[in-house]
Structure formats: C-alpha cells, structure tokens
Design an enzyme around this catalytic site. Structure first.
Site, mmCIF file in Angstrom:
data_model
loop_
_atom_site.group_PDB
_atom_site.id
_atom_site.type_symbol
_atom_site.label_atom_id
_atom_site.label_comp_id
_atom_site.label_asym_id
_atom_site.label_seq_id
_atom_site.Cartn_x
_atom_site.Cartn_y
_atom_site.Cartn_z
ATOM 1 N N CYS A 88 0.824 -1.219 0.000
ATOM 2 C CA CYS A 88 0.000 0.000 0.000
ATOM 3 C C CYS A 88 0.848 1.254 0.000
ATOM 4 O O CYS A 88 0.336 2.355 -0.178
ATOM 5 C CB CYS A 88 -0.941 -0.006 1.192
ATOM 6 S SG CYS A 88 -1.901 -1.512 1.290
ATOM 7 N N CYS A 214 -14.395 0.657 7.483
ATOM 8 C CA CYS A 214 -13.528 0.199 6.391
ATOM 9 C C CYS A 214 -13.510 1.230 5.273
ATOM 10 O O CYS A 214 -14.535 1.812 4.948
ATOM 11 C CB CYS A 214 -14.027 -1.126 5.825
ATOM 12 S SG CYS A 214 -14.299 -2.390 7.074
ATOM 13 N N LYS A 340 -11.005 6.514 3.405
ATOM 14 C CA LYS A 340 -12.408 6.246 3.754
ATOM 15 C C LYS A 340 -13.321 6.628 2.600
ATOM 16 O O LYS A 340 -14.207 5.845 2.235
ATOM 17 C CB LYS A 340 -12.770 7.033 5.023
ATOM 18 C CG LYS A 340 -14.195 6.852 5.492
ATOM 19 C CD LYS A 340 -14.355 5.532 6.197
ATOM 20 C CE LYS A 340 -15.716 4.918 6.012
ATOM 21 N NZ LYS A 340 -16.045 4.465 4.659
ATOM 22 N N HIS A 344 -9.239 2.808 -1.943
ATOM 23 C CA HIS A 344 -7.809 2.556 -1.838
ATOM 24 C C HIS A 344 -7.262 1.765 -3.012
ATOM 25 O O HIS A 344 -6.926 0.595 -2.891
ATOM 26 C CB HIS A 344 -7.543 1.831 -0.511
ATOM 27 C CG HIS A 344 -6.107 1.563 -0.230
ATOM 28 N ND1 HIS A 344 -5.075 2.329 -0.726
ATOM 29 C CD2 HIS A 344 -5.519 0.597 0.530
ATOM 30 C CE1 HIS A 344 -3.924 1.840 -0.297
ATOM 31 N NE2 HIS A 344 -4.158 0.782 0.460
#
Lengths: 400, 480
Positions: A88, A214, A340, A344
């Site tokens: 990431c 999540c 959020k 992502h």
C-alpha cells in the site's frame, strides 16, 4: 549523519483522477488522465520528463510486470522508467524514487505515477493473494484486510479498557469526520455525510469493525512531477517543498519475536521519528498543519495518531472526541475524506494523499481549505499490523 | 511380552442428532435411529483425526522412540499418496521408520493393530503406532448417513511398559459384498441392510469369537469386556446373547454417541474399555468387514501408570450440537456451496516448495537460536532477536506440541469460510515464539484475549487445479 532530503526537491505539478468504480475506464485511461493533469499543472511537456517511476501493486491483475506498460501507454520517449511495488506504500515509493533522482542530480525533472484497477478483481475488498510466498499462502490464516486490522481494534479496546460500544463509538467519530470532509471533495468516491449512529449500526465486516470502519475499494490514478528545489520557481510561484521522505520496513520482530501487542504499528513510529528528524520537526503536535494518514480502517487511523506522537499512547480517544483532527481542529486529518471516501487503489493512494497536501498548501481546496497551512504529512501503511511497510512524507509551503 | 503400551482417541467436537437428519431427509429406506453421531468439522478428515488421536496416544512419549506407523482407513482422499506418510510428517516422526496403510475393509483397523503386534513380536520394530480414522462420505438420505460417525483411535504397540498384552488372535476372511466402492464412485454402494445384518454381522461376529475361544480353550465368561463392531443396536444386543455374554460384559457400541467409525470403530471401543480396565482383565475385540479379526488382550498392572489421556471419555464429554442438517452437508461438501469469487481464489500447490518446507507446514517445526535461545516460526536463517542476529545457528524446534494463548483475534465475514465468520488471531507459544493462526472448533463469542490454545492439524485448502489437499495447523480452545 546524512544531511537528508529536506528542501532539495520540490513538487511542481500533480494530477489525480476521480476515484471510484470506473467500470468504463481501463488503467491506461486513468494513467493518461492523471498524467495529463500533472504535466499541464507543471506547465511542461512530455519531452521535459527525463525519468519516471511507475507504481503498481497488483500488477498481475491489470498492468502486468515491468515499467513498459506505463512507457507504452504514455509513449515516453526511451527514457528510464522503473516499476516499483511496496504494498500500500507503492505510490509513496514511486514518489521517493523520483525525488531521489532529481536530488542526486541525475535528472532535473522526474515523474511519479501510481495506479490500480481494483474493481476488476471480481469481488469486494482487496485482492485475495497477499504475496506472502507460496508456502506462506498455506501458513497464514485466511486473512482479509478488515480482519487483519480488526486484530488491532480487539486488542486496543481490551488494553485501554474500552467496551466494544465505547471503542466503536470512538472509531465512528474518525469515519464520520472523514465523510464530512469527503462530501466536499469532487474527486472522492463516497461523497456523503455519515453520522456516528449510522456508523455504529453498520453490519460487522470483521469484528469489531463494521462497514463504515472500512475504507472503500476503488479505481484511480495519481501523478506528481518533481524537480530540483532551486529550479522550482522557474515553473511556478507556489511549488511544494519536500521536507522528508522516510520508509520503515519490519524486520519480522512483531510477527515472530517481540511482545508486540497489536495496539500500534511499529514501522509507523519508526518512520515518523526519522521523518520528523529529517524535516527538523521537534514537536509534531504543534508544528504540523494537517495530515493524510493511511486510514484503511478507522482503528488504523487511531493508532497512527499515537504512533506519530500527535496523541499520547492510549489517549487518542480524547483528541478525537475534542475534535482535534476535525477540519477546524488543530491538525485536520483526511481533509479530502482520506481512504475512507476515496477508496484505496493501492499504488495511487500515496500520491492521492500528496495531491491533497499539495493543493492545500497552495490554498486551492475551496470549502475544505485548511487555514494557512505550512506543513503537511502523508502516511502509507502496507501489509498488516505485525508485518508492515510504512512511509511518512512531509512537505511544506516554504523552503527553510 | 508384546502388547499395547499407550492409547489415544479423537472424536470431533460437533455432534448431530439423528432426528435432525431423519426429519430433513428420512424415508422408508432409512428409518428413525436413536441418539446422535460425531461429525467432523469442515476442516477435518480421516488424516487430521488420526493425527489428533496419535497426539493423544503419544502424550508423554518421545517421538524419537517410534519406529513404525500403521494407518487404517476406508475413507482415503488420496488413491495415490500414502496416508500414513502424511500422518507421520504431521507428528514430526523421524523419517527412518516403517509406514503402511491398511485399507479397503472396515476390519483393517484391527488388522493394523494385529500387524503392529506381529512386527514387534518378530523383533523387527520396537514401538509402532497403529491408528485408524474414518470420515466417510455418505449420500443424503442413505442408511449410512445416519449410521456412520467420524472418529479415530491410536494405539502404541511395544514390549516395554505394556498395559495390555496380546494373548492371541483369530481371523476370518470372506469376500462379502455388503458395501463396496470402485475408484469412479464418490459414494459407496450397498446391498440390503437386512441381509447385511443377518448374513454379515450376526454370523461373522459369533463365528470369529467362537473360533478364538476354541483356539485358546476359553469361555466367554473369562472376559471382563467383549467388544465387537456392530452399530445396529438390536443386532448388537442379539449377538451378545448369542455368544453367551452378560450385558455387563459387552462394551457399549457408541452408536448413540458417535456412530460406526469403520476401521476405527473396534479400536475406539477398545480405548473406551481400557479406560475402565483393571489389571488382570481379559478383553476380546472383534472387527467386522470382509470377515473379522478377533484379538485377545490381558490388562497388566501398568494400566494404573497410564498418564492423562483424553481418550474416548473426555472427547465424548466435550461437544457442540450441530443443529443444522444443511450445515452438516456443507461440512462434507455433499452439496455444492457458493464460495464467491474471493473464495474461489485458492493458491495452487508448488509441490517442490511444499516438499522443501514440509517440516514447517506439516510438522509445525520452526527453529530455536542456539546462541540466544529464541524460538521462532517459521524457520529463520538470521535470528529475529534484534540483540542477537546470529546467522545459521539454529536448531529445529517443534511448535505443534506447545500450548499457546490468544494475543488478539477477530471474526472475519469477508474471508470465505463454510462456517462464517472466519476466526483467526495471533498466538503466543509457551516458551516463546508466535504466529498468526486460524482458530477452529469455536465461535466468536467464546473467544477471549489470553485464553489458552492448543494446536490442531487441519485441512487448510483444496487445490482443485492439481488435486491436492493441503494441510496446516490451526489453534483450538483446549478440549477438556
């Protein structure tokens, strides 16, 4: 002691696509979109780019290996292009490569571009194969990303004596704040206000984390053009100066050795300490104007506050509830809505975060503009709490 | 003096009431049957249960002492790959041992035990683990679905510290096609149950018992316990009468608690009998299937020195009711389940890599630094202790027999599991070392931080591309 990267490199152009379920766009379309905006913003042409770093994490699912897919997509004229991958933190890793290139004097203008086409995976959440090696695939539990980070929430609540209700309420404040900001950001994926009660009642994804704990899952791309700091004003009057670029990678201690207890992420603390030192920041709580930490899950953002020494250990709850990280607080976090609201797409996220800090420092963020920001921070966390790679990048409006 | 030196058993945590099966699927061909039966969890099979029974049997025994492992089953998943070899690897036994599979008839369990005794008696082996385990796939609504249960037993055979000496045996063999299965079949075929009960059980069991009594000039009244495989409650009692045994002499056939566990069935009943046995007791055990093997044991004074075992008794007491017939079918993959695209993405097996790391994967063997003493999993060339960092100074270190505690955990609804949520957590081992493991045979509400955990060998993934069942270790709450 090395002298570090501080004030040697400046960002002079950035581009970022709208993040979301871009069913009608390929990763190539997204890369072109981000690149076109970045070069236009820098006021340069493609021929001015001397080297490029291409970030793509799950390459096997869309772009493929090597840097050739980017070079071919943008028709970069036989320049050096390097593909990087660091989970990431891939986008930040690409930016680090480009910054180091211009800082070394090897070239004057370099490109960093990260993209991820997550929505082609065929299911919600991040892709299943997490690159732990063949034998590792049989050793590790059947982990999903929410579960990996839920392990921190379970333990954090227990260690600091929070009931699941209390703990979830604290986490809900984090997500609610991000949704408030994200609703004002035209490039975000999930643009709506969500209140604490709705977040508390959302279905459990991985106990104790619910749906709104999540981050989203999206397609997107983002790009940065960097040059030597002393040349930056030749391109624009408001370049953004790189103050520190740090990456810390676990040596495996948390997974195999120490009494690491899942209430923090060690590489975040380590990268933070080095980044503040490189940038000459003595007291991050007082000196930072804003930050974009890696809020893949609400609990992740909470422990980042503590690992980056903004909040004392176990005390983030007090700062969260006092509005310290809200848009009008002392250190606004996720002013664009963060992971959020953006989702992502792994390799794009680090550069997307930097896009927000860059625009904020230039005063271009409209209703969500932070008042007179001087220093911004981006933070990427790849892997999972006991086994992480973390980047911390600090940028500022002024040199010196 | 050769005989049994240790025993162990395994009964899975889940039980299903036969009434639940019958009310879902019952028809005239499979009538109402009493009690409940033991059901393997979705991640268990004959191999994993055999490993669990063997671990129970090896409690307090050094693995290095074992030089043979015999395994009996008629529910092999592999037609080509030795089951006993997988079990020996999971037990982290030394490769310098003799392994063999005994299969294709339910009487093979007693056959494996008898062969182990013969090998020790002949002096070619010293300590042989004879284990049997069954997890038979049954058609929905079949008679077998209600009759068969899942379970395993393991008996160690040697000549030192014998708790029950083998005094004699008598065997018969018939090509009796009560049940059969060819390679192409997923489920077994069967002839009429009435014929099996009358021509099979009611004839073979008395015949082999009479044969043994005659061979050694014994009377049925000489035995403290008489054990014989017959799951049908009325037929079981009728056979007892026929051979002249008092009800008190007849070992309970575990039909209402476990069910017929095939090759493991007589051995599990033998373990249950040994749990209650006194020195001097004579025990007769007769298997069933293509004839019978009858074994005659005499219990010694050493029975009093047997250490703690879960055996049959403690496993019977530790159970969880499975209220759903559909879940029961899902556990054994009888009905196709939607796993979602995420669930379909299982890793493919690189056999050479799995071979290289076999002790880590099958045996849960890591390493311990010879310089600083830090246990670590998986094997590390460079010591993970930042104050040590020794390079290639490691010795092997087995984690499968270490207890652990839960550092933290979650119940994951995104990751695929036939029993959602997928439960996993970080486990710290007693004595050092830690890793993340799936936690099975539990539910989310029962988990607590710091709760004690033991390791259990489980089926991890099925690689459909290469046809490989891949195994690994999971944590389970400690079964009482």
């Amino acid at each position: 002691m090395a002298e570090g990267i501080k004030d040697k490199v400046a960002i002079i152009g950035m581009g970022c696509t709208r993040f979301g379920e871009r069913w009608d766009k390929s990763w190539e379309d997204l890369a072109i979109e981000a690149f076109t905006e970045a070069v236009a913003d820098a006021g340069i042409g493609k021929k001015d780019v001397e080297a490029a770093w291409f970030g793509s994490c799950f390459d096997e699912r869309y772009a493929g290996k090597t840097a050739m897919p980017l070079s071919e997509t943008l028709k970069l004229p036989f320049i050096p292009v390097t593909r990087v991958e660091n989970y990431c933190a891939t986008g930040s890793e690409a930016l680090r490569g480009a910054c180091y290139a211009v800082a070394s004097g090897a070239c004057d203008i370099a490109l960093a571009l990260g993209t991820e086409k997550l929505k082609d995976v065929g299911y919600g959440g991040l892709p299943q194969v997490m690159g732990v090696g063949k034998a590792g695939e049989f050793m590790y539990p059947n982990l999903s990303a929410p579960g990996m980070f839920a392990l921190m929430a379970t333990k954090y609540f227990a260690r600091y004596g929070l009931s699941p209700e209390e703990g979830k309420r604290t986490l809900a404040h984090i997500s609610s704040k991000s949704h408030h900001n994200g609703a004002m950001c035209e490039k975000a994926h999930l643009r709506m206000e969500v209140n604490v009660e709705t977040i508390m009642k959302s279905p459990i994804i991985a106990w104790p984390l619910g749906l709104y704990d999540c981050c989203g899952v999206s397609d997107g791309a983002a790009a940065a053009i960097v040059t030597r700091a002393d040349m930056a004003k030749n391109f624009r009057l408001d370049p953004v100066y790189v103050k520190s670029l740090q990456i810390a990678v676990t040596p495996g201690e948390e997974m195999m050795y120490t009494d690491y207890d899942f209430t923090h992420v060690e590489p975040t603390y380590r990268a933070g300490v080095k980044a503040f030192e490189e940038a000459g920041i003595k007291n991050p709580r007082e000196e930072l104007s804003m930050m974009e930490p890696h809020d893949c899950f609400s609990i992740t953002e909470l422990v980042i506050y503590e690992d980056l020494q903004i909040s004392p250990r176990g005390k983030a709850k007090e700062d969260i509830e006092a509005g310290f990280f809200d848009l009008d607080g002392k250190i606004p976090c996720q002013t664009d809505g963060g992971l959020k609201c953006f989702g992502h797409p792994l390799a794009a996220s680090g550069l997307r975060m930097m896009y927000e800090e860059y625009k904020q420092l230039q005063g271009k963020c409209g209703p969500r503009q932070v008042k007179n920001p001087k220093l911004g921070l981006t933070h990427n966390l790849g892997g999972w709490p006991p086994r992480a790679v973390v980047s911390v990048i600090i940028v500022g409006r002024e040199p010196g | 003096m050769v005989g049994i030196t240790s025993y162990g058993a395994y009964i899975p945590w889940y039980r299903i009431k036969r009434e639940v099966i019958h009310s879902a699927m019952g028809w005239a061909g499979a009538g109402r049957m009493p009690g409940e039966k033991a059901v393997a969890n979705y991640d268990e099979d004959n191999i994993t249960m055999a490993v669990a029974a063997a671990i129970d049997c090896l409690n307090g025994i050094e693995r290095e002492e074992i030089d043979g492992l015999y395994f009996a089953t008629i529910s092999s998943l592999y037609a080509l790959r030795q089951n006993a070899g997988i079990i020996a690897a999971a037990l982290d036994l030394h490769p310098d041992i003799r392994t063999a599979d005994f299969t294709n008839s339910a009487k093979s369990g007693a056959g494996a035990l008898l062969s182990a005794c013969d090998a020790v008696k002949a002096g070619s082996l010293k300590n042989v683990v004879a284990c049997a385990s069954e997890h038979r796939l049954t058609k929905a609504a079949s008679d077998q679905e209600q009759v068969y249960g899942d379970g395993a037993a393991a008996l160690m055979v040697g000549s030192n510290g014998v708790i029950a000496t083998l005094e004699g045996s008598y065997s018969t063999s018939y090509d009796f096609m009560d049940r059969w299965r060819v390679t192409e079949d997923r489920f077994e075929h069967s002839w009429e149950t009435r014929w099996i009960r009358e021509e099979g059980y009611a004839k073979f069991i008395p015949e082999v018992i009479y044969g043994l009594l005659k061979k050694y000039s014994l009377d049925i009244k000489d035995f403290a316990k008489v054990i014989y495989s017959c799951p049908y409650v009325r037929d079981h009692a009728a056979i007892g009468k026929r051979i002249g045994a008092d009800p008190g002499q007849i070992q309970d056939n575990m039909f209402t608690t476990v069910g017929d566990t095939g090759t493991a069935y007589p051995l599990m009943m033998l373990v249950a009998a040994l749990e209650e046995a006194k020195p001097g007791d004579k025990i007769l055990v007769a298997s069933y299937g293509s004839g019978s093997d009858a074994l005659f044991f005499k219990v010694t004074e050493k029975i009093a020195q047997m250490g703690e075992r879960r055996g049959v008794k403690k496993h019977l007491a530790s159970k969880m009711d499975l209220p759903s017939y559909e879940k029961y079918l899902a556990f054994s993959n009888v009905i196709p389940l939607e796993r979602g695209v995420r669930g379909e993405e299982t890793p493919t097996s690189q056999i050479s890599d799995l071979w290289r790391k076999r002790r880590a994967l099958l045996g849960l063997v890591g390493c311990k630094c010879k310089r600083c003493g830090t246990p670590q999993y998986p094997y590390q060339g460079v010591c993970v202790n930042p104050n040590c960092g020794a390079i290639n100074e490691m010795e092997d270190y087995r984690f499968s027999d270490k207890k652990g505690r839960v550092v933290t955990y979650t119940g994951d609804n995104l990751a695929y599991s036939p029993v959602p949520p997928t439960i996993y957590g970080m486990i710290d081992f007693e004595g050092g070392g830690r890793f993340a493991f799936d936690i099975t045979d539990t539910d989310l509400d029962s988990l607590k931080i710091d709760m004690p955990i033991e390791m259990s060998f489980r089926r991890k993934l099925f690689d459909e591309v290469h046809g490989v069942y891949n195994y690994f270790w999971k944590g389970t709450p400690i079964r009482g």
